[in-house]
Design a protein around this motif. Structure first.
Motif, PDB file in Angstrom:
ATOM      1  N   UNK A  45      83.874  91.917  84.122  1.00 50.62           N
ATOM      2  CA  UNK A  45      83.504  93.090  84.916  1.00 50.62           C
ATOM      3  C   UNK A  45      82.238  92.877  85.730  1.00 50.62           C
ATOM      4  N   UNK A  46      81.451  91.863  85.385  1.00 49.14           N
ATOM      5  CA  UNK A  46      80.220  91.554  86.118  1.00 49.14           C
ATOM      6  C   UNK A  46      80.448  90.579  87.273  1.00 49.14           C
ATOM      7  N   UNK A  47      81.633  90.006  87.340  1.00 45.54           N
ATOM      8  CA  UNK A  47      81.944  89.046  88.408  1.00 45.54           C
ATOM      9  C   UNK A  47      82.278  89.847  89.671  1.00 45.54           C
ATOM     10  N   UNK A  48      81.527  89.646  90.750  1.00 45.16           N
ATOM     11  CA  UNK A  48      81.815  90.417  91.966  1.00 45.16           C
ATOM     12  C   UNK A  48      83.166  90.028  92.559  1.00 45.16           C
ATOM     13  N   UNK A  49      83.716  90.917  93.375  1.00 45.50           N
ATOM     14  CA  UNK A  49      84.962  90.579  94.056  1.00 45.50           C
ATOM     15  C   UNK A  49      84.755  89.303  94.850  1.00 45.50           C
ATOM     16  N   UNK A  50      85.780  88.449  94.849  1.00 44.58           N
ATOM     17  CA  UNK A  50      85.649  87.164  95.528  1.00 44.58           C
ATOM     18  C   UNK A  50      85.389  87.372  97.013  1.00 44.58           C
ATOM     19  N   UNK A  51      84.416  86.643  97.522  1.00 44.30           N
ATOM     20  CA  UNK A  51      84.059  86.658  98.933  1.00 44.30           C
ATOM     21  C   UNK A  51      83.634  85.232  99.269  1.00 44.30           C
ATOM     22  N   UNK A  52      84.373  84.591 100.156  1.00 44.21           N
ATOM     23  CA  UNK A  52      84.082  83.192 100.479  1.00 44.21           C
ATOM     24  C   UNK A  52      82.674  82.997 101.030  1.00 44.21           C
ATOM     25  N   UNK A  53      82.156  83.989 101.765  1.00 40.73           N
ATOM     26  CA  UNK A  53      80.789  83.885 102.280  1.00 40.73           C
ATOM     27  C   UNK A  53      79.778  83.841 101.130  1.00 40.73           C
ATOM     28  N   UNK A  54      79.986  84.691 100.136  1.00 38.38           N
ATOM     29  CA  UNK A  54      79.098  84.716  98.971  1.00 38.38           C
ATOM     30  C   UNK A  54      79.219  83.396  98.206  1.00 38.38           C
ATOM     31  N   UNK A  55      80.455  82.926  98.038  1.00 42.15           N
ATOM     32  CA  UNK A  55      80.686  81.675  97.316  1.00 42.15           C
ATOM     33  C   UNK A  55      80.022  80.504  98.036  1.00 42.15           C
ATOM     34  N   UNK A  56      80.117  80.467  99.348  1.00 42.03           N
ATOM     35  CA  UNK A  56      79.527  79.371 100.127  1.00 42.03           C
ATOM     36  C   UNK A  56      78.004  79.343 100.006  1.00 42.03           C
ATOM     37  N   UNK A  57      77.415  80.506  99.822  1.00 45.51           N
ATOM     38  CA  UNK A  57      75.957  80.593  99.674  1.00 45.51           C
ATOM     39  C   UNK A  57      75.513  80.255  98.256  1.00 45.51           C
ATOM     40  N   UNK A  58      76.461  80.165  97.346  1.00 44.77           N
ATOM     41  CA  UNK A  58      76.170  79.874  95.932  1.00 44.77           C
ATOM     42  C   UNK A  58      76.792  80.941  95.065  1.00 44.77           C
ATOM     43  N   UNK A  59      77.680  80.539  94.191  1.00 45.73           N
ATOM     44  CA  UNK A  59      78.381  81.496  93.334  1.00 45.73           C
ATOM     45  C   UNK A  59      77.386  82.304  92.509  1.00 45.73           C
ATOM     46  N   UNK A  60      77.583  83.617  92.435  1.00 45.65           N
ATOM     47  CA  UNK A  60      76.727  84.443  91.572  1.00 45.65           C
ATOM     48  C   UNK A  60      76.809  83.957  90.132  1.00 45.65           C
ATOM     49  N   UNK A  61      75.794  84.243  89.346  1.00 51.79           N
ATOM     50  CA  UNK A  61      75.700  83.741  87.970  1.00 51.79           C
ATOM     51  C   UNK A  61      76.937  84.070  87.134  1.00 51.79           C
ATOM     52  N   UNK A  62      77.452  85.291  87.232  1.00 48.90           N
ATOM     53  CA  UNK A  62      78.613  85.678  86.417  1.00 48.90           C
ATOM     54  C   UNK A  62      79.849  84.870  86.819  1.00 48.90           C
ATOM     55  N   UNK A  63      80.024  84.629  88.110  1.00 43.68           N
ATOM     56  CA  UNK A  63      81.169  83.840  88.585  1.00 43.68           C
ATOM     57  C   UNK A  63      81.007  82.381  88.158  1.00 43.68           C
ATOM     58  N   UNK A  64      79.807  81.858  88.243  1.00 42.09           N
ATOM     59  CA  UNK A  64      79.578  80.467  87.842  1.00 42.09           C
ATOM     60  C   UNK A  64      79.769  80.287  86.343  1.00 42.09           C
ATOM     61  N   UNK A  65      79.326  81.270  85.561  1.00 42.77           N
ATOM     62  CA  UNK A  65      79.525  81.196  84.108  1.00 42.77           C
ATOM     63  C   UNK A  65      81.014  81.176  83.779  1.00 42.77           C
TER      64      UNK A  65
END
Length: 184
Positions: A45-65
């Motif tokens: 629930x803490x993983x933000x909705x996928x956004x390629x722009x956000x991913x390209x800038x560096x995956x948020x901590x919850x997504x990377x975990x």
């Protein structure tokens, strides 16, 4: 089975703390076959909705975990209910994050199965089918013979040994499934 431990990452399709699917996932973790470690991916629930722009800038901590947990796993199991005839958004989003970078995501080559319960006439079959299809496109290996869904709300799925045996049988089949290997 060899002495090596097989690690199964579980993606939960329900965020509810006391959901029956969470309790099933916990039951699988408690009763996993010898040589199998089941790890539930917390915090979907803490993983933000996928956004390629956000991913390209560096995956948020919850997504990377989430990516790191699945990358360390040998197999992936989605335990999910069905919402409005499909998989819950949280599960779809997790698969989206795990599919990137395309062809190299954490799901690539890993055996994947979807199981769960829901009090609908179809027992979550559509959600499970959609999760398997999405995981396949993301690069996972999806053995078609692994299926478990429970439709009856007249049965306590957590204490009915026939239901539990079917669920654990699906986990054993997932563990026995072979991952994809890269072409030489």
């Amino acid at each position: 089975m060899s002495e090596q431990t097989t690690r199964v990452a579980v993606l939960l399709g329900s965020l509810r703390a006391d959901s029956v699917n969470r309790r099933l996932a916990e039951l699988v973790a408690e009763r996993a076959p010898e040589g199998v470690e089941v790890v539930i991916a917390e915090g979907l629930g803490d993983v933000p909705f996928y956004n390629e722009d956000v991913d390209a800038a560096g995956a948020p901590a919850a997504a990377q975990a989430l990516r790191d947990l699945v990358a360390r796993a040998d197999r992936v199991l989605a335990v999910t209910p069905e919402y409005n005839g499909t998989m819950p958004a949280v599960l779809n989003n997790a698969i989206d994050w795990l599919s990137r970078p395309y062809g190299q995501g954490a799901l690539t080559g890993k055996p994947f199965a979807a199981v769960g319960v829901t009090p609908t006439p179809y027992g979550g079959q559509w959600a499970h089918d959609h999760a398997r299809r999405s995981a396949t496109i993301a690069g996972a290996v999806v053995p078609e013979e692994i299926a478990f869904s429970q439709t009856s709300i007249d049965v306590d799925v957590l204490t009915d040994e026939q239901v539990v045996a079917r669920l654990l049988g699906a986990v054993e089949a997932l563990v026995a499934a072979q991952p994809a290997t890269a072409a030489a």
